[in-house]
Design a protein around this motif. Structure first.
Motif, PDB file in Angstrom:
ATOM      1  N   TYR A 178       0.835  -1.211   0.000  1.00  0.00           N
ATOM      2  CA  TYR A 178       0.000   0.000   0.000  1.00  0.00           C
ATOM      3  C   TYR A 178       0.870   1.261   0.000  1.00  0.00           C
ATOM      4  CZ  TYR A 178      -4.326  -2.589   0.859  1.00  0.00           C
ATOM      5  OH  TYR A 178      -5.417  -3.428   0.741  1.00  0.00           O
ATOM      6  N   ALA A 179       2.064   1.172   0.567  1.00  0.00           N
ATOM      7  CA  ALA A 179       2.960   2.327   0.577  1.00  0.00           C
ATOM      8  C   ALA A 179       3.366   2.746  -0.835  1.00  0.00           C
ATOM      9  CB  ALA A 179       4.208   2.015   1.394  1.00  0.00           C
ATOM     10  N   VAL A 180       3.195   1.846  -1.796  1.00  0.00           N
ATOM     11  CA  VAL A 180       3.451   2.165  -3.199  1.00  0.00           C
ATOM     12  C   VAL A 180       2.148   2.536  -3.915  1.00  0.00           C
ATOM     13  CG1 VAL A 180       4.198   1.210  -5.422  1.00  0.00           C
ATOM     14  CG2 VAL A 180       5.516   0.743  -3.342  1.00  0.00           C
ATOM     15  N   THR A 181       1.111   1.738  -3.715  1.00  0.00           N
ATOM     16  CA  THR A 181      -0.115   1.924  -4.497  1.00  0.00           C
ATOM     17  C   THR A 181      -0.948   3.118  -4.048  1.00  0.00           C
ATOM     18  OG1 THR A 181      -1.357   0.386  -3.069  1.00  0.00           O
ATOM     19  CG2 THR A 181      -0.249  -0.532  -5.014  1.00  0.00           C
ATOM     20  N   ARG A 182      -1.027   3.334  -2.728  1.00  0.00           N
ATOM     21  CA  ARG A 182      -1.906   4.413  -2.259  1.00  0.00           C
ATOM     22  C   ARG A 182      -1.417   5.798  -2.689  1.00  0.00           C
ATOM     23  NH1 ARG A 182      -4.875   4.841   3.645  1.00  0.00           N
ATOM     24  NH2 ARG A 182      -6.320   6.481   3.043  1.00  0.00           N
ATOM     25  N   ILE A 288       5.777   4.420 -11.767  1.00  0.00           N
ATOM     26  CA  ILE A 288       5.019   5.668 -11.593  1.00  0.00           C
ATOM     27  C   ILE A 288       5.230   6.213 -10.188  1.00  0.00           C
ATOM     28  CG2 ILE A 288       2.693   6.648 -11.486  1.00  0.00           C
ATOM     29  CD1 ILE A 288       1.936   4.608 -13.698  1.00  0.00           C
ATOM     30  N   HIS A 289       5.164   5.337  -9.201  1.00  0.00           N
ATOM     31  CA  HIS A 289       5.385   5.761  -7.814  1.00  0.00           C
ATOM     32  C   HIS A 289       6.754   6.420  -7.665  1.00  0.00           C
ATOM     33  CE1 HIS A 289       7.157   5.029  -3.812  1.00  0.00           C
ATOM     34  NE2 HIS A 289       5.968   5.409  -3.366  1.00  0.00           N
ATOM     35  N   ASP A 290       7.759   5.834  -8.276  1.00  0.00           N
ATOM     36  CA  ASP A 290       9.125   6.319  -8.089  1.00  0.00           C
ATOM     37  C   ASP A 290       9.359   7.686  -8.735  1.00  0.00           C
ATOM     38  OD1 ASP A 290       9.585   4.013  -6.712  1.00  0.00           O
ATOM     39  OD2 ASP A 290      10.644   2.999  -8.350  1.00  0.00           O
ATOM     40  N   GLN A 298       5.490  10.111   0.394  1.00  0.00           N
ATOM     41  CA  GLN A 298       5.516  10.002   1.861  1.00  0.00           C
ATOM     42  C   GLN A 298       4.131   9.785   2.459  1.00  0.00           C
ATOM     43  OE1 GLN A 298       7.490  13.615   3.015  1.00  0.00           O
ATOM     44  NE2 GLN A 298       9.430  13.023   2.035  1.00  0.00           N
ATOM     45  N   THR A 299       3.140   9.488   1.624  1.00  0.00           N
ATOM     46  CA  THR A 299       1.786   9.195   2.119  1.00  0.00           C
ATOM     47  C   THR A 299       1.825   8.092   3.162  1.00  0.00           C
ATOM     48  OG1 THR A 299       0.813   9.802  -0.014  1.00  0.00           O
ATOM     49  CG2 THR A 299      -0.537   8.429   1.455  1.00  0.00           C
TER      50      THR A 299
END
Length: 304
Positions: A178-182, A288-290, A298-299
Protein backbone atom coordinates in the motif's frame (compact mmCIF):
# COMPACT_ATOMS: atom_id res chain seq x y z
CA UNK A 1 -33.92 -22.62 -12.66
CA UNK A 2 -31.51 -24.59 -10.52
CA UNK A 3 -32.35 -24.24 -6.84
CA UNK A 4 -29.64 -23.92 -4.15
CA UNK A 5 -28.85 -27.17 -2.35
CA UNK A 6 -27.80 -25.38 0.85
CA UNK A 7 -30.24 -25.13 3.74
CA UNK A 8 -32.88 -22.47 3.15
CA UNK A 9 -35.09 -21.03 5.88
CA UNK A 10 -38.06 -18.66 5.45
CA UNK A 11 -37.65 -18.86 1.68
CA UNK A 12 -40.89 -16.99 0.91
CA UNK A 13 -39.84 -13.86 2.80
CA UNK A 14 -39.76 -10.88 0.42
CA UNK A 15 -36.21 -9.53 0.24
CA UNK A 16 -36.47 -7.00 -2.61
CA UNK A 17 -39.94 -5.40 -2.64
CA UNK A 18 -39.85 -3.54 -5.98
CA UNK A 19 -39.42 -6.65 -8.19
CA UNK A 20 -41.07 -8.88 -5.55
CA UNK A 21 -38.06 -11.15 -5.14
CA UNK A 22 -38.04 -13.57 -2.22
CA UNK A 23 -35.20 -14.94 -0.17
CA UNK A 24 -35.50 -18.13 -2.25
CA UNK A 25 -35.01 -16.09 -5.43
CA UNK A 26 -31.97 -14.41 -3.89
CA UNK A 27 -30.31 -17.69 -2.88
CA UNK A 28 -31.03 -19.06 -6.34
CA UNK A 29 -29.10 -16.09 -7.74
CA UNK A 30 -26.18 -16.77 -5.37
CA UNK A 31 -26.11 -20.41 -6.46
CA UNK A 32 -26.09 -19.40 -10.14
CA UNK A 33 -23.27 -16.85 -9.94
CA UNK A 34 -21.56 -18.11 -6.80
CA UNK A 35 -18.30 -19.30 -8.38
CA UNK A 36 -17.74 -15.83 -9.84
CA UNK A 37 -18.56 -13.94 -6.65
CA UNK A 38 -16.41 -16.29 -4.55
CA UNK A 39 -13.48 -15.65 -6.92
CA UNK A 40 -13.49 -12.03 -5.71
CA UNK A 41 -13.91 -12.93 -2.01
CA UNK A 42 -11.50 -15.82 -1.54
CA UNK A 43 -8.40 -15.11 0.61
CA UNK A 44 -9.49 -11.53 1.33
CA UNK A 45 -10.90 -9.62 4.33
CA UNK A 46 -14.69 -9.75 4.23
CA UNK A 47 -17.41 -7.42 5.47
CA UNK A 48 -21.07 -8.41 5.17
CA UNK A 49 -24.16 -6.24 5.17
CA UNK A 50 -26.89 -8.43 6.63
CA UNK A 51 -30.59 -7.71 6.14
CA UNK A 52 -32.33 -10.70 7.74
CA UNK A 53 -35.78 -9.20 7.23
CA UNK A 54 -35.16 -8.02 3.67
CA UNK A 55 -33.56 -4.83 2.37
CA UNK A 56 -36.25 -2.53 3.74
CA UNK A 57 -35.76 -3.79 7.29
CA UNK A 58 -32.99 -3.67 9.87
CA UNK A 59 -29.45 -4.05 8.58
CA UNK A 60 -26.04 -4.36 10.16
CA UNK A 61 -22.39 -4.91 9.24
CA UNK A 62 -20.58 -8.09 10.22
CA UNK A 63 -16.91 -9.03 10.00
CA UNK A 64 -16.72 -11.73 12.69
CA UNK A 65 -17.92 -15.30 12.45
CA UNK A 66 -21.42 -15.75 13.94
CA UNK A 67 -21.30 -17.47 17.36
CA UNK A 68 -23.67 -20.20 16.12
CA UNK A 69 -21.66 -20.97 12.94
CA UNK A 70 -20.87 -24.67 12.36
CA UNK A 71 -17.33 -25.65 13.24
CA UNK A 72 -16.67 -26.69 9.63
CA UNK A 73 -17.21 -23.14 8.35
CA UNK A 74 -14.05 -21.39 7.07
CA UNK A 75 -12.67 -18.72 9.39
CA UNK A 76 -9.50 -16.77 9.98
CA UNK A 77 -7.73 -15.29 12.99
CA UNK A 78 -5.80 -12.04 13.06
CA UNK A 79 -4.41 -12.57 16.57
CA UNK A 80 -4.57 -15.57 18.86
CA UNK A 81 -7.50 -15.29 21.23
CA UNK A 82 -9.47 -12.84 19.06
CA UNK A 83 -12.91 -13.63 17.70
CA UNK A 84 -12.58 -15.39 14.33
CA UNK A 85 -13.21 -13.31 11.22
CA UNK A 86 -15.38 -14.29 8.27
CA UNK A 87 -13.74 -16.16 5.41
CA UNK A 88 -15.52 -17.18 2.21
CA UNK A 89 -13.69 -19.71 0.09
CA UNK A 90 -16.48 -21.72 -1.58
CA UNK A 91 -20.07 -21.46 -2.78
CA UNK A 92 -21.51 -23.46 0.13
CA UNK A 93 -20.11 -20.89 2.56
CA UNK A 94 -21.50 -18.08 0.40
CA UNK A 95 -24.95 -19.68 0.54
CA UNK A 96 -24.68 -20.14 4.29
CA UNK A 97 -24.23 -16.39 4.74
CA UNK A 98 -26.89 -15.67 2.14
CA UNK A 99 -29.35 -17.68 4.20
CA UNK A 100 -28.40 -15.56 7.23
CA UNK A 101 -29.48 -12.50 5.26
CA UNK A 102 -26.12 -11.33 3.90
CA UNK A 103 -27.08 -9.24 0.88
CA UNK A 104 -23.86 -7.29 0.37
CA UNK A 105 -20.43 -8.92 0.23
CA UNK A 106 -17.53 -6.46 0.53
CA UNK A 107 -13.92 -7.58 0.03
CA UNK A 108 -10.53 -6.12 0.90
CA UNK A 109 -8.06 -5.14 -1.80
CA UNK A 110 -5.27 -7.38 -0.54
CA UNK A 111 -4.72 -11.10 -0.12
CA UNK A 112 -4.49 -12.62 3.36
CA UNK A 113 -2.17 -15.53 2.67
CA UNK A 114 0.68 -16.26 0.30
CA UNK A 115 4.09 -14.74 -0.41
CA UNK A 116 2.64 -11.25 -1.02
CA UNK A 117 -0.04 -11.23 1.66
CA UNK A 118 -1.11 -7.76 2.72
CA UNK A 119 -0.46 -6.23 -0.71
CA UNK A 120 -3.32 -4.98 -2.90
CA UNK A 121 -3.81 -6.74 -6.21
CA UNK A 122 -5.18 -3.67 -8.03
CA UNK A 123 -5.27 0.09 -7.97
CA UNK A 124 -8.81 1.20 -7.19
CA UNK A 125 -10.59 4.48 -7.85
CA UNK A 126 -13.94 4.93 -6.09
CA UNK A 127 -16.11 7.60 -7.77
CA UNK A 128 -18.97 8.78 -5.58
CA UNK A 129 -21.52 11.36 -6.80
CA UNK A 130 -22.56 14.15 -4.44
CA UNK A 131 -26.07 13.80 -5.87
CA UNK A 132 -27.01 10.09 -5.85
CA UNK A 133 -29.22 10.67 -8.88
CA UNK A 134 -26.47 12.23 -10.99
CA UNK A 135 -24.70 9.24 -12.49
CA UNK A 136 -24.01 11.16 -15.69
CA UNK A 137 -21.27 13.17 -13.98
CA UNK A 138 -19.76 9.95 -12.61
CA UNK A 139 -19.77 8.46 -16.10
CA UNK A 140 -18.12 11.56 -17.54
CA UNK A 141 -15.37 11.55 -14.92
CA UNK A 142 -14.75 7.81 -15.35
CA UNK A 143 -14.16 8.28 -19.08
CA UNK A 144 -11.72 11.12 -18.38
CA UNK A 145 -9.99 8.99 -15.75
CA UNK A 146 -9.65 6.23 -18.35
CA UNK A 147 -7.71 8.62 -20.58
CA UNK A 148 -5.48 9.68 -17.67
CA UNK A 149 -4.73 6.05 -16.88
CA UNK A 150 -3.99 5.21 -20.50
CA UNK A 151 -1.60 8.16 -20.64
CA UNK A 152 0.27 6.42 -17.81
CA UNK A 153 0.11 3.07 -19.67
CA UNK A 154 -2.40 1.72 -17.16
CA UNK A 155 -5.47 -0.21 -18.29
CA UNK A 156 -8.46 0.04 -15.98
CA UNK A 157 -11.84 -1.68 -15.85
CA UNK A 158 -14.99 0.12 -14.63
CA UNK A 159 -17.50 -1.55 -12.32
CA UNK A 160 -20.87 -0.24 -11.17
CA UNK A 161 -21.32 -0.24 -7.41
CA UNK A 162 -24.96 -1.27 -7.67
CA UNK A 163 -25.81 2.00 -5.94
CA UNK A 164 -25.00 5.46 -7.33
CA UNK A 165 -21.26 5.30 -8.00
CA UNK A 166 -18.62 3.61 -10.06
CA UNK A 167 -15.25 2.01 -9.34
CA UNK A 168 -12.28 1.63 -11.66
CA UNK A 169 -9.82 -1.23 -11.10
CA UNK A 170 -6.30 -1.46 -12.53
CA UNK A 171 -5.06 -5.06 -12.03
CA UNK A 172 -1.42 -5.33 -10.97
CA UNK A 173 1.04 -7.78 -12.50
CA UNK A 174 2.48 -8.27 -9.01
CA UNK A 175 0.85 -7.22 -5.74
CA UNK A 176 2.56 -4.11 -4.36
CA UNK A 177 2.60 -2.64 -0.83
CA UNK A 178 0.00 0.00 0.00
CA UNK A 179 2.96 2.33 0.58
CA UNK A 180 3.45 2.16 -3.20
CA UNK A 181 -0.11 1.92 -4.50
CA UNK A 182 -1.91 4.41 -2.26
CA UNK A 183 0.34 7.40 -3.17
CA UNK A 184 -0.26 6.63 -6.86
CA UNK A 185 -4.05 6.51 -6.34
CA UNK A 186 -3.97 9.72 -4.28
CA UNK A 187 -1.83 11.53 -6.85
CA UNK A 188 -4.09 10.56 -9.77
CA UNK A 189 -7.18 11.54 -7.76
CA UNK A 190 -5.66 14.95 -6.97
CA UNK A 191 -4.68 15.37 -10.62
CA UNK A 192 -8.29 14.77 -11.74
CA UNK A 193 -9.57 17.27 -9.17
CA UNK A 194 -7.10 19.92 -10.36
CA UNK A 195 -7.61 19.20 -14.07
CA UNK A 196 -11.43 19.25 -13.89
CA UNK A 197 -12.26 21.29 -10.76
CA UNK A 198 -15.94 21.61 -11.66
CA UNK A 199 -16.36 17.88 -12.09
CA UNK A 200 -14.06 16.11 -9.60
CA UNK A 201 -13.03 16.67 -6.00
CA UNK A 202 -11.02 15.01 -3.25
CA UNK A 203 -12.87 17.04 -0.59
CA UNK A 204 -13.91 14.68 2.18
CA UNK A 205 -16.61 16.94 3.66
CA UNK A 206 -19.83 16.39 1.72
CA UNK A 207 -21.04 19.94 2.28
CA UNK A 208 -17.98 21.29 0.47
CA UNK A 209 -18.31 19.12 -2.64
CA UNK A 210 -21.20 20.86 -4.37
CA UNK A 211 -22.22 18.80 -7.41
CA UNK A 212 -18.73 17.41 -7.95
CA UNK A 213 -17.87 13.72 -7.97
CA UNK A 214 -15.78 12.62 -5.00
CA UNK A 215 -12.70 10.59 -5.93
CA UNK A 216 -12.35 8.62 -2.70
CA UNK A 217 -8.61 7.92 -2.60
CA UNK A 218 -8.65 6.96 1.12
CA UNK A 219 -10.92 4.05 0.17
CA UNK A 220 -7.78 2.46 -1.26
CA UNK A 221 -6.39 1.32 2.05
CA UNK A 222 -5.60 -1.78 4.12
CA UNK A 223 -8.59 -1.41 6.46
CA UNK A 224 -11.16 -0.75 3.72
CA UNK A 225 -13.41 -3.10 1.78
CA UNK A 226 -15.27 -2.52 -1.50
CA UNK A 227 -18.46 -4.11 -2.76
CA UNK A 228 -17.43 -7.26 -4.62
CA UNK A 229 -18.20 -7.87 -8.28
CA UNK A 230 -21.58 -9.64 -8.67
CA UNK A 231 -22.69 -8.90 -5.12
CA UNK A 232 -26.22 -7.56 -4.82
CA UNK A 233 -26.81 -4.26 -3.05
CA UNK A 234 -29.30 -3.76 -0.25
CA UNK A 235 -31.57 -1.57 -2.35
CA UNK A 236 -35.26 -2.02 -3.04
CA UNK A 237 -34.88 -2.69 -6.77
CA UNK A 238 -32.29 -5.50 -6.38
CA UNK A 239 -29.34 -4.02 -8.26
CA UNK A 240 -25.97 -5.76 -8.58
CA UNK A 241 -22.39 -4.47 -8.74
CA UNK A 242 -21.27 -5.41 -12.25
CA UNK A 243 -18.04 -4.89 -14.24
CA UNK A 244 -18.71 -3.14 -17.56
CA UNK A 245 -16.70 -2.36 -20.67
CA UNK A 246 -15.55 1.13 -21.57
CA UNK A 247 -17.67 0.95 -24.72
CA UNK A 248 -20.73 0.22 -22.60
CA UNK A 249 -19.89 3.21 -20.42
CA UNK A 250 -19.46 5.40 -23.51
CA UNK A 251 -22.89 4.23 -24.70
CA UNK A 252 -24.51 5.40 -21.47
CA UNK A 253 -24.76 2.29 -19.31
CA UNK A 254 -26.13 2.93 -15.80
CA UNK A 255 -26.19 1.00 -12.50
CA UNK A 256 -29.93 0.37 -12.85
CA UNK A 257 -29.27 -1.62 -16.04
CA UNK A 258 -28.14 -4.56 -13.89
CA UNK A 259 -30.96 -5.95 -11.74
CA UNK A 260 -30.51 -9.32 -10.08
CA UNK A 261 -32.34 -11.35 -12.73
CA UNK A 262 -30.22 -10.00 -15.62
CA UNK A 263 -26.77 -10.85 -14.27
CA UNK A 264 -26.58 -14.66 -14.72
CA UNK A 265 -27.34 -14.36 -18.45
CA UNK A 266 -24.80 -11.56 -18.79
CA UNK A 267 -22.12 -13.70 -17.14
CA UNK A 268 -22.96 -16.61 -19.40
CA UNK A 269 -22.73 -14.34 -22.46
CA UNK A 270 -19.71 -12.17 -21.60
CA UNK A 271 -17.84 -14.08 -18.91
CA UNK A 272 -16.38 -12.45 -15.80
CA UNK A 273 -14.92 -9.20 -17.12
CA UNK A 274 -13.00 -8.71 -13.89
CA UNK A 275 -11.25 -12.06 -14.26
CA UNK A 276 -10.58 -11.36 -17.94
CA UNK A 277 -9.04 -7.96 -17.09
CA UNK A 278 -6.76 -9.64 -14.54
CA UNK A 279 -5.10 -11.53 -17.41
CA UNK A 280 -3.73 -8.21 -18.69
CA UNK A 281 -2.26 -6.59 -15.57
CA UNK A 282 -0.05 -3.54 -15.29
CA UNK A 283 3.62 -3.64 -14.35
CA UNK A 284 4.03 0.17 -14.45
CA UNK A 285 2.83 1.18 -10.99
CA UNK A 286 6.16 0.93 -9.17
CA UNK A 287 7.82 3.08 -11.84
CA UNK A 288 5.02 5.67 -11.59
CA UNK A 289 5.39 5.76 -7.81
CA UNK A 290 9.13 6.32 -8.09
CA UNK A 291 8.58 9.42 -10.25
CA UNK A 292 6.08 11.07 -7.89
CA UNK A 293 7.13 14.25 -6.05
CA UNK A 294 8.56 13.42 -2.60
CA UNK A 295 5.55 14.74 -0.69
CA UNK A 296 3.31 12.19 -2.46
CA UNK A 297 5.66 9.27 -1.88
CA UNK A 298 5.52 10.00 1.86
CA UNK A 299 1.79 9.19 2.12
CA UNK A 300 1.27 7.40 5.43
CA UNK A 301 -0.46 4.02 5.39
CA UNK A 302 -1.76 2.14 8.39
CA UNK A 303 -0.45 -1.44 8.68
CA UNK A 304 -2.66 -4.32 7.56
Amino acid sequence: MKRPAAKLTHGDKVYFPAPGLSKRDYLTYLAQIGEHLVRHLRNRPITLVRCPGGVMGRRFYQRHLPPHAPTSLPRRFREEGERPLISISDVDTLLYYGNLGAVEFHAGLHLLEGPQAGCPTALTFDLDPSDPGDFERVRELALRLRDVLRGLELDGLPKTTGASGLQVFVPLAHPLPYAVTRPVVSFIAAYCASRWPNLATTERLVRHRGRRVYVDAPQHGPTRTLIAAYSARAVENALVSVPVTWSELEAGVRPDHFPLHAVPDRLARMGDLMAIAARHPSSRVQAIHDTLPPRWRQTRVRPV
